[in-house]
Design a protein around this motif. Structure first.
Motif, PDB file in Angstrom:
ATOM      1  N   LYS A   4       0.835  -1.197   0.000  1.00 36.47           N
ATOM      2  CA  LYS A   4       0.000   0.000   0.000  1.00 36.47           C
ATOM      3  C   LYS A   4       0.871   1.249   0.000  1.00 36.47           C
ATOM      4  CE  LYS A   4      -4.352  -1.576   1.749  1.00 36.47           C
ATOM      5  NZ  LYS A   4      -5.470  -1.333   2.634  1.00 36.47           N
ATOM      6  N   VAL A   5       0.451   2.217  -0.761  1.00 34.54           N
ATOM      7  CA  VAL A   5       1.135   3.505  -0.768  1.00 34.54           C
ATOM      8  C   VAL A   5       0.133   4.581  -0.381  1.00 34.54           C
ATOM      9  CG1 VAL A   5       2.909   2.918  -2.445  1.00 34.54           C
ATOM     10  CG2 VAL A   5       0.695   3.746  -3.241  1.00 34.54           C
ATOM     11  N   LEU A   6       0.683   5.705   0.079  1.00 36.22           N
ATOM     12  CA  LEU A   6      -0.174   6.823   0.465  1.00 36.22           C
ATOM     13  C   LEU A   6      -0.304   7.755  -0.738  1.00 36.22           C
ATOM     14  CD1 LEU A   6      -1.496   7.680   3.185  1.00 36.22           C
ATOM     15  CD2 LEU A   6       0.487   9.143   3.561  1.00 36.22           C
ATOM     16  N   LYS A   8      -2.890  10.750  -2.970  1.00 39.07           N
ATOM     17  CA  LYS A   8      -4.080  11.599  -3.081  1.00 39.07           C
ATOM     18  C   LYS A   8      -5.105  10.925  -3.977  1.00 39.07           C
ATOM     19  CE  LYS A   8      -2.935  16.435  -2.500  1.00 39.07           C
ATOM     20  NZ  LYS A   8      -3.227  17.765  -3.002  1.00 39.07           N
ATOM     21  N   MET A 176      -7.697  14.244  -0.492  1.00 39.41           N
ATOM     22  CA  MET A 176      -7.197  13.512   0.674  1.00 39.41           C
ATOM     23  C   MET A 176      -6.244  12.396   0.265  1.00 39.41           C
ATOM     24  SD  MET A 176     -10.561  11.327   1.812  1.00 39.41           S
ATOM     25  CE  MET A 176      -9.814  10.536   3.221  1.00 39.41           C
ATOM     26  N   MET A 177      -5.368  12.035   1.197  1.00 41.58           N
ATOM     27  CA  MET A 177      -4.500  10.879   0.981  1.00 41.58           C
ATOM     28  C   MET A 177      -4.946   9.758   1.898  1.00 41.58           C
ATOM     29  SD  MET A 177      -0.556  11.858   0.668  1.00 41.58           S
ATOM     30  CE  MET A 177       0.028  13.329  -0.126  1.00 41.58           C
ATOM     31  N   GLU A 178      -4.950   8.553   1.320  1.00 39.73           N
ATOM     32  CA  GLU A 178      -5.197   7.347   2.099  1.00 39.73           C
ATOM     33  C   GLU A 178      -4.319   6.242   1.523  1.00 39.73           C
ATOM     34  OE1 GLU A 178      -9.672   7.208   3.807  1.00 39.73           O
ATOM     35  OE2 GLU A 178      -9.553   6.961   1.665  1.00 39.73           O
ATOM     36  N   PRO A 179      -4.105   5.190   2.318  1.00 42.00           N
ATOM     37  CA  PRO A 179      -3.351   4.061   1.773  1.00 42.00           C
ATOM     38  C   PRO A 179      -4.143   3.426   0.635  1.00 42.00           C
ATOM     39  CG  PRO A 179      -3.545   3.901   4.162  1.00 42.00           C
ATOM     40  CD  PRO A 179      -4.469   4.981   3.719  1.00 42.00           C
TER      41      PRO A 179
ATOM     42  N   TYR B  25       2.244   8.637   6.890  1.00 40.09           N
ATOM     43  CA  TYR B  25       2.986   7.519   6.301  1.00 40.09           C
ATOM     44  C   TYR B  25       3.533   6.594   7.378  1.00 40.09           C
ATOM     45  CZ  TYR B  25       4.025   6.132   1.545  1.00 40.09           C
ATOM     46  OH  TYR B  25       3.971   5.531   0.329  1.00 40.09           O
ATOM     47  N   LEU B  28       0.846   4.327   8.345  1.00 37.36           N
ATOM     48  CA  LEU B  28       0.638   3.299   7.317  1.00 37.36           C
ATOM     49  C   LEU B  28       1.666   2.174   7.474  1.00 37.36           C
ATOM     50  CD1 LEU B  28      -0.320   2.100   4.577  1.00 37.36           C
ATOM     51  CD2 LEU B  28       1.063   3.821   3.435  1.00 37.36           C
ATOM     52  N   VAL B  34      -5.023   5.080   8.084  1.00 35.27           N
ATOM     53  CA  VAL B  34      -4.652   6.495   8.149  1.00 35.27           C
ATOM     54  C   VAL B  34      -5.408   7.316   7.109  1.00 35.27           C
ATOM     55  CG1 VAL B  34      -2.313   5.993   8.949  1.00 35.27           C
ATOM     56  CG2 VAL B  34      -2.702   6.332   6.516  1.00 35.27           C
ATOM     57  N   SER B  35      -5.585   8.593   7.408  1.00 37.19           N
ATOM     58  CA  SER B  35      -6.064   9.531   6.388  1.00 37.19           C
ATOM     59  C   SER B  35      -5.359  10.864   6.575  1.00 37.19           C
ATOM     60  CB  SER B  35      -7.580   9.703   6.467  1.00 37.19           C
ATOM     61  OG  SER B  35      -7.932  10.390   7.648  1.00 37.19           O
ATOM     62  N   TRP B  36      -5.215  11.586   5.498  1.00 37.17           N
ATOM     63  CA  TRP B  36      -4.530  12.891   5.472  1.00 37.17           C
ATOM     64  C   TRP B  36      -5.356  13.809   4.589  1.00 37.17           C
ATOM     65  CZ3 TRP B  36      -2.688  15.641   1.267  1.00 37.17           C
ATOM     66  CH2 TRP B  36      -1.708  16.630   1.482  1.00 37.17           C
ATOM     67  N   LEU B  37      -5.792  14.905   5.153  1.00 39.65           N
ATOM     68  CA  LEU B  37      -6.631  15.813   4.365  1.00 39.65           C
ATOM     69  C   LEU B  37      -6.099  17.239   4.496  1.00 39.65           C
ATOM     70  CD1 LEU B  37      -9.334  16.261   2.739  1.00 39.65           C
ATOM     71  CD2 LEU B  37     -10.392  16.733   4.941  1.00 39.65           C
ATOM     72  N   PRO B  38      -5.683  17.834   3.385  1.00 40.59           N
ATOM     73  CA  PRO B  38      -5.131  19.193   3.456  1.00 40.59           C
ATOM     74  C   PRO B  38      -6.203  20.253   3.263  1.00 40.59           C
ATOM     75  CG  PRO B  38      -4.917  18.375   1.226  1.00 40.59           C
ATOM     76  CD  PRO B  38      -5.653  17.305   2.008  1.00 40.59           C
TER      77      PRO B  38
END
Lengths: 353, 178
Positions: A4-6, A8, A176-179, B25, B28, B34-38
């Motif tokens: 899995k990568v992170l 957008k 958003m970024m997710e795996p 990361y 992860l 995980v989540s990342w929201l800018p």
């Protein structure tokens, strides 16, 4: 590729499109969709594909018509105002029976509106946008992984049914970024003997066209297309149910609104309220059947949307107005908090809390 | 830990989004959800910027962090905007070389670190984001320093490999700050 990568949502979508065999992308920058175009600009030359920043959205969608007519997997992407510009071309794609993937990373409208997330292009995507009797298959992901999965699926559905498919994302899911794991089994192949690729003097010519001046013939074309649409409605409807088995109050929400709603459903359950959720994954075809069945068990529905209330009409139609349907909405780029939805759940439950 | 909600906030250009991405990361790599929201749009070009990071054992619902467990503030407007939204029993970490006011909220743990000044003193200009992240790693049990180091390899692109060492050094300075 199992790792899995992170990523957008927008970038994962673009990579998935390339993996799905899309080598033709035509676009024009607009927030919050621009990462798709930027990613394509970087990657397409490396995989022997075409990235073309057109002079306008209108030019881009007409280039899509050209590539799709030549039988190539083709994509364009934009955000709300840009999709309005593309709408003429989308109607032509439908009228020409051409497969293509159109991505709308929605922002607040109408007009130029704002750049924050919205779901107010529901009517445009589901009820038309362009002119004439036509439908788009509309896919609404609620995570980065599902964005990838539905991009693969979108290209397949487009080719299988020879029609344009829209992937309806929004500013949140796109940014958003997710795996994510980018796993695509071998791409299926589809008959494209209809494509205009040059006859080399060896076959009769193919014609891709939406013009038909004999009304009795045009009516037949439209009827045939609607037979296909009926088949799609029977076979391709997708949805997810969350805690609906014993639910008394059923939220209906898609995309980012379904993510926020999930928190509210869980919070409601902690208060002892039997809340659940049906999440349409295909907005067209709409999950009418499961909603109708659920209406027999639940007391009420709540349509949670980032618009002034659009999908709520389809919920009412699906259940034939047999239960009350309440709206929980924010508009213009605002997103409701889980608490706002929870308050609505409590209110619909009778306000005992 | 079941779920930890982080909010990083500051000026655009301070590396808010990068610090959040590195944290996400590391989660992860640890096998968490995980989540990342800018925040996006004009903020990226100099206004206020923030990013929501959620690290959880469970599937993440809303990726929006409105009421953080851990607030990391790199400018005064961010501290003033979000300190009262920080959860009771939560944590606020802020850069007291930029923010001269102190935290008024009294039901959270507060850590001040002069991250921007430390960056200048150590010739690591622009890496206050990593220094403050180092402090967050130190004070927050939910984050694993080792995974942050591994995450750095993933997040810093090969073209900028020379920056890897500086970033790691900056984190170490923040981690060891007393």
């Amino acid at each position: 590729m199992a790792d899995k990568v992170l990523m957008k949502g927008n970038e994962a979508l673009a990579e998935a499109a390339i993996m799905a065999g899309c080598k033709h992308y035509y676009g024009y920058p607009i927030t919050p969709q621009t990462e798709i175009a930027a990613y394509m600009a970087r990657r397409m030359p490396k995989v022997g594909g075409v990235f073309l920043q057109a002079e306008s959205e209108i030019a881009a969608i007409n280039m899509v018509i050209g590539s799709a007519a030549a039988g190539k997997r083709t994509m364009t992407s934009s955000s709300s105002p840009g999709i309005s510009l593309k709408s003429e071309g989308i109607s032509y794609l439908a009228g020409c029976d051409l497969p293509a993937l159109i991505v709308n990373v929605q922002r607040g409208g109408p007009g130029l509106g704002g750049i924050q997330p919205s779901q107010a292009d529901y009517f445009q995507a589901i009820k038309g946008g362009g002119h004439g009797d036509y439908k788009l298959i509309v896919l609404a992901p609620n995570s980065v992984q599902e964005t990838v999965d539905l991009t693969f699926k979108g290209f397949d559905l487009a080719d299988k049914y020879r029609m344009p498919v829209m992937l309806l994302s929004d500013g949140t899911i796109g940014q958003m970024m997710e795996p994510v794991s980018l796993n695509q089994s071998k791409n299926a192949t589809y008959d494209k003997s209809w494509a205009v690729t040059g006859t080399y003097g060896k076959r009769t010519k193919n014609i891709v066209n939406s013009l038909c001046l004999r009304p009795e013939e045009l009516e037949e074309w439209n009827k045939a297309r609607y037979e296909r649409y009926n088949k799609i409605a029977k076979e391709e409807t997708l949805y997810e149910e969350y805690l609906t088995e014993d639910a008394e109050i059923c939220i209906v929400a898609f995309g980012i609104a379904s993510r926020v709603s999930k928190n509210a459903v869980n919070a409601g359950r902690k208060l002892g309220i039997k809340a659940g959720m049906i999440r349409p994954i295909t907005l067209w075809p709409f999950p009418n059947e499961v909603l109708a069945q659920t209406a027999k068990r639940v007391k009420a529905f709540i349509s949670v949307e980032l618009s002034m209330g659009q999908m709520i009409d389809d919920v009412k139609l699906a259940i034939n107005c047999s239960r009350p349907v309440t709206l929980c909405s924010r508009s213009g780029g605002m997103i409701m908090s889980p608490e706002e939805i929870l308050q609505k759940i409590i209110e619909v439950d009778g306000g005992k809390q | 830990m079941s779920t930890k909600n982080f909010l990083f906030a500051g000026f655009g250009g301070q590396g808010i989004l990068f610090a959040g991405k590195l944290l996400a990361y590391s989660g992860l790599l640890k096998g968490k959800q995980v989540s990342w929201l800018p925040s996006y749009g004009p903020e990226m070009r100099g206004g206020t910027a923030n990013c929501s990071v959620i690290i959880s054992d469970e599937q993440i619902g809303s990726p929006i962090v409105a009421e953080p467990d851990i607030l990391v503030a790199l400018n005064l407007p961010s501290l003033e905007k979000y300190q009262n939204k920080t959860q009771k029993g939560g944590m606020i970490v802020y850069d007291n070389s930029i923010i001269t006011k102190s935290v008024s909220k009294d039901d959270v743990k507060v850590f001040a670190i002069p991250a921007t000044q430390l960056a200048i003193d150590n010739k690591l200009d622009g890496l206050a984001n990593m220094i403050i992240l180092g402090k967050v790693i130190k004070e927050c049990d939910a984050i694993d320093y080792d995974y942050i180091k591994q995450a750095m390899q993933k997040v810093v692109s090969a073209k900028k490999a020379n920056l890897l060492e500086y970033n790691l050094k900056a984190i170490e300075i923040g981690y060891n700050y007393k």
